[in-house]
Design a protein around this motif. Sequence first.
Motif, short mmCIF file in Angstrom:
data_model
loop_
_atom_site.label_atom_id
_atom_site.label_comp_id
_atom_site.label_asym_id
_atom_site.label_seq_id
_atom_site.Cartn_x
_atom_site.Cartn_y
_atom_site.Cartn_z
N GLU A 23 13.87 4.11 -4.02
CA GLU A 23 12.99 3.74 -5.08
C GLU A 23 13.54 3.09 -6.23
O GLU A 23 13.02 2.11 -6.99
CB GLU A 23 11.99 4.97 -5.45
CG GLU A 23 11.20 5.45 -4.05
CD GLU A 23 10.14 4.68 -3.77
OE1 GLU A 23 9.75 3.63 -4.08
OE2 GLU A 23 9.80 5.02 -2.53
N HIS A 52 5.64 -4.86 -11.03
CA HIS A 52 6.16 -4.14 -9.70
C HIS A 52 7.33 -3.33 -9.78
O HIS A 52 7.33 -2.21 -9.23
CB HIS A 52 6.41 -5.14 -8.44
CG HIS A 52 6.19 -4.75 -7.14
ND1 HIS A 52 5.98 -3.45 -6.73
CD2 HIS A 52 6.18 -5.55 -6.05
CE1 HIS A 52 5.77 -3.57 -5.67
NE2 HIS A 52 5.89 -4.65 -4.91
N GLU A 100 9.53 -3.74 1.81
CA GLU A 100 8.58 -2.74 1.79
C GLU A 100 8.35 -1.98 3.19
O GLU A 100 8.05 -0.92 3.34
CB GLU A 100 7.23 -3.18 1.26
CG GLU A 100 7.30 -3.35 -0.13
CD GLU A 100 7.71 -2.23 -0.94
OE1 GLU A 100 7.35 -1.10 -0.46
OE2 GLU A 100 7.95 -2.37 -2.09
N VAL A 103 10.94 0.57 3.44
CA VAL A 103 10.46 1.68 2.70
C VAL A 103 9.41 2.38 3.56
O VAL A 103 9.54 3.68 3.70
CB VAL A 103 9.98 1.24 1.37
CG1 VAL A 103 9.68 2.62 0.78
CG2 VAL A 103 11.10 0.71 0.78
N GLU A 136 1.04 -1.50 -0.46
CA GLU A 136 2.05 -2.42 -0.89
C GLU A 136 2.25 -3.36 0.08
O GLU A 136 2.76 -4.74 -0.30
CB GLU A 136 3.20 -1.70 -1.48
CG GLU A 136 3.06 -0.82 -2.70
CD GLU A 136 4.39 -0.76 -3.30
OE1 GLU A 136 5.60 -0.98 -2.78
OE2 GLU A 136 4.39 -0.06 -4.40
#
Length: 180
Positions: A23, A52, A100, A103, A136
Amino acid sequence: MTKQKNMLSTKISNALNKQIETEAFSSQYYLSMASWAETQGLNGVASFLYKHADEERMHMLKLIKFVNERGGHGIVSALKQPPSTFKSVKAVFEEILKHEIVVTSEINGLVEITLNGKDYTTHNFLQWYVSEQIEEEALARQIVDKLKLFGDDKSGLYFFDRDLEALAVKMAAKEAETNK
Ligand code: FEO
């Protein structure tokens, strides 16, 4: 020292610390994109990306606090330097989408570790991240699709920049509402 009942296991604590690093890197990565966009005169894109980057920092902080509350130690680690220049705005958002997706798979991996370790408290905590990732990814996909529509058309980019400025304002308002 006797182990607290609801204390994090070393395995889960390490996995959460890895996510803290991810993060933090996401925040730096988007910050670098924001700075680049600003130098290109794309103030709306920059505002959106600065916002963001702030959100990613909040994701990191939330994890640090959770780890500490559960008897672990949230670690702030060194980060690799993100790229500082980008080919185009489209390339920036394609990178964001790609990042993303990675992630999301990391969050899913974390969820699996908590289930295997029967740590239902952390499992519950992570559900916020699961929902956040859906949002996201959807937003990044939507933006990439929009960028594909106008290709290299300069006036398209002008309106896109204005749209993102408006989006950044909306994001700030939503955040203010959440923090009330
Ligand atoms: Fe915190 Fe964009 O993942």
